[in-house]
Design an enzyme around this catalytic site. Structure first.
Site, PDB file in Angstrom:
ATOM      1  N   SER A 132      30.793   0.030  22.329  1.00 26.51           N
ATOM      2  CA  SER A 132      29.205   0.245  22.036  1.00 26.51           C
ATOM      3  C   SER A 132      28.905  -0.090  20.862  1.00 26.51           C
ATOM      4  CB  SER A 132      29.140   1.616  22.659  1.00 26.51           C
ATOM      5  OG  SER A 132      27.634   2.265  22.084  1.00 26.51           O
TER       6      SER A 132
ATOM      7  N   SER B 177      31.590  -5.462  20.400  1.00 25.29           N
ATOM      8  CA  SER B 177      30.209  -5.302  20.695  1.00 25.29           C
ATOM      9  C   SER B 177      29.589  -6.038  19.598  1.00 25.29           C
ATOM     10  CB  SER B 177      29.929  -3.902  20.602  1.00 25.29           C
ATOM     11  OG  SER B 177      30.105  -3.339  19.614  1.00 25.29           O
TER      12      SER B 177
ATOM     13  N   ASP C 225      23.233  -6.584  28.502  1.00 23.46           N
ATOM     14  CA  ASP C 225      21.662  -6.498  29.162  1.00 23.46           C
ATOM     15  C   ASP C 225      21.273  -7.791  29.932  1.00 23.46           C
ATOM     16  OD1 ASP C 225      21.302  -4.124  27.428  1.00 23.46           O
ATOM     17  OD2 ASP C 225      20.947  -5.100  25.426  1.00 23.46           O
TER      18      ASP C 225
HETATM   19  C1  S3P Z   1      22.435  -2.133  21.979  1.00 24.55           C
HETATM   20  C2  S3P Z   1      23.690  -2.053  22.318  1.00 24.55           C
HETATM   21  C3  S3P Z   1      23.868  -2.002  23.526  1.00 24.55           C
HETATM   22  C4  S3P Z   1      22.933  -2.689  24.428  1.00 24.55           C
HETATM   23  C5  S3P Z   1      21.296  -2.086  23.971  1.00 24.55           C
HETATM   24  C6  S3P Z   1      21.461  -2.474  22.546  1.00 24.55           C
HETATM   25  C7  S3P Z   1      22.376  -1.982  20.198  1.00 24.55           C
HETATM   26  O1  S3P Z   1      23.983  -0.635  24.114  1.00 24.55           O
HETATM   27  O2  S3P Z   1      22.987  -2.490  25.839  1.00 24.55           O
HETATM   28  O3  S3P Z   1      20.467  -2.495  24.562  1.00 24.55           O
HETATM   29  O4  S3P Z   1      21.161  -2.331  19.588  1.00 24.55           O
HETATM   30  O5  S3P Z   1      22.986  -1.534  19.598  1.00 24.55           O
HETATM   31  P1  S3P Z   1      25.723   0.025  23.704  1.00 24.55           P
HETATM   32  O6  S3P Z   1      25.820   0.014  22.473  1.00 24.55           O
HETATM   33  O7  S3P Z   1      25.326   1.299  24.802  1.00 24.55           O
HETATM   34  O8  S3P Z   1      26.629  -0.650  24.692  1.00 24.55           O
END
Ligand code: S3P
Length: 437
Positions: free
Chosen positions: A169, A197, A320
């Site tokens: 995440s 991520s 997403d």
């Molecule tokens: C994001 C991380 C993702 C993504 C979200 C935006 C970010 O979520 O789904 O739309 O800007 O760090 P997660 O960190 O919960 O996976």
């Protein structure tokens, strides 16, 4: 708002997606805690990034709009300790990125704050951000035994932590890195993820002079002696918004779309990899760099798609984009299996359940898995009355589905696009010719 969509005779033209939402949040937050003034050009226009600005203003940061097109703001950094106690509850709206990243920031301040959001955000898991920040010394409390917002945060002296995230995440990783900036002289912060991520926070902090090292899925931050240096940011187009045009261009039988100045950071390009693997006629052109972030123009043409499997380390690189990829899979020949994606159940809506429900209404052969969806493609979609359930990415994915289906599709809650892509329906109308088949 209800929106009617029919299959147009062609989908042709150029489109510039709005500024990247993830990079915009970070440009505003990181420049707020930096030293100096920064200009952020092409700041994302949706409600989510506006929520970040209103929360930062409530914390005493001066943020001034300086141009409308592309949206440009000036952020006057207050330095790591210059925020002021908000005199009311902070409202993150629909934006989990706002809530989670600001919780990391607030954990290390010398005051008390409460942050809340809309009904969707108040139902999303917050234990995952509370837990590591508490291990860093933070005092954070939430509803339902510290798992749900509103969150109450009593700022504390923090210290570094070596922590393994159970689920990849970028929001939790970023919250910890931001908190790590405040753990001055008290050790480094190490975040280990099961898969890589999005790395926008790491890239921006490095550009601001903070010592951040990345080895595979392990990120290490050394607490800086002083505040990071403010940097001007030119925000690339959002690949998560470009994704709708990439899929529409590939699926429609008479299409050619050029998507301009789109971010192609490798931690975000799972959609391109998958579409290419499915046989899309998709080209990545004019690769260049905006502030440490790769950018390109993308050209897509009508394609014959075949099914593929989507899972494992690919999931965080396209999380997403799954709603629109599911639409692609409905028309691709063969069976697509999307797995390892249980995170989809805790996004703005339960996207596994709602994708299965809405695509079934359009005649798709879809089967729900605990962590994904099986889609038996190759048939036709037919127009139906569908709902976004208030989820921006569902609204846009259903728009694409409607534009390649037989008959008319009616999308309830089409205004949800405002969250990330307020100009979506205008761009849609521009790309499709007015004469319908
Ligand atoms: C994001 C991380 C993702 C993504 C979200 C935006 C970010 O979520 O789904 O739309 O800007 O760090 P997660 O960190 O919960 O996976």
């Amino acid at each position: 708002m209800e929106r009617r969509v029919r299959r147009p005779p062609s989908v042709r033209g150029e489109v510039t997606p709005p500024g990247d939402k993830s990079i915009s949040h970070r440009a505003a937050i990181l420049n707020s805690l930096a030293e100096g003034t920064a200009k952020v050009t092409n700041y994302a226009p949706g409600a989510d990034c506006a929520s970040t600005l209103s929360c930062l203003r409530a914390l005493g940061v001066k943020i001034t709009p300086i141009a409308a097109s592309p949206p440009t703001i000036e952020v006057q950094g207050v330095g790591a300790r210059g925020f002021s106690e908000p005199d009311t509850v902070l409202d993150a709206g629909n934006s989990a990125t706002t809530m989670r990243l600001l919780t990391g920031l607030l954990a290390g301040q010398g005051f008390f704050a409460v942050i809340t959001g809309d009904a969707s955000l108040r139902s999303r898991p917050m234990g995952r951000v509370i837990h590591p920040l508490r291990l860093m010394g933070g005092r954070i409390y939430g509803r339902n035994r510290d798992t749900l917002a509103p969150l109450a945060i009593k700022g504390q002296e923090l210290h570094g932590l070596d922590y393994t995230l159970p689920v990849a995440s970028a929001q939790i990783k970023s919250a910890m890195l931001i908190a790590g900036l405040f753990s001055q002289q008290k050790g480094r912060t190490v975040v280990r993820e099961p898969a890589v991520s999005r790395d926008h926070t790491e890239r921006m902090l490095q550009a601001m002079g903070v010592k951040v090292t990345v080895e595979g899925a392990v990120v290490t931050l050394m607490p800086p002696a002083g505040p990071p240096k403010a940097i001007d940011v030119r925000v690339p187009g959002d690949i998560s918004s470009a994704a709708y045009w990439l899929v529409l261009g590939a699926l429609h039988r008479n299409a050619r779309v050029e998507v301009r100045a789109t971010g192609v950071n490798p931690t975000r390009t799972g959609i391109i990899d998958v579409l290419l693997r499915m046989g899309a006629r998709l080209r990545v052109e004019n690769e260049r760099v905006f502030n440490n972030e790769p950018v390109a123009d993308l050209v897509v043409e009508s394609s014959e798609l075949t099914a593929t499997d989507i899972g494992g380390e690919l999931i965080p690189r396209l999380i997403d984009e799954v709603p629109v990829l599911a639409v692609a899979a409905c028309l691709a020949k063969g069976t697509t299996v999307i797995k390892d994606a249980s995170e989809l159940r805790v996004k703005e809506t339960d996207r596994i359940a709602f994708l299965v429900a809405e695509l079934s209404k359009m005649g798709a052969d879809v089967q729900e898995l605990p962590d994904g969806i099986i889609i038996r493609g190759g048939g036709e979609l037919r127009g139906a009355r569908c709902s976004s359930h208030g989820d921006h990415r569902m609204a846009m994915a259903l728009g694409v589905a409607g534009a390649v289906a037989d008959g008319e599709t009616l999308i309830e809650g089409a205004e949800a696009v405002e969250v990330s892509y307020p100009g979506f329906w205008q761009d849609f109308d521009r790309l499709v010719s007015s004469q319908l088949c």
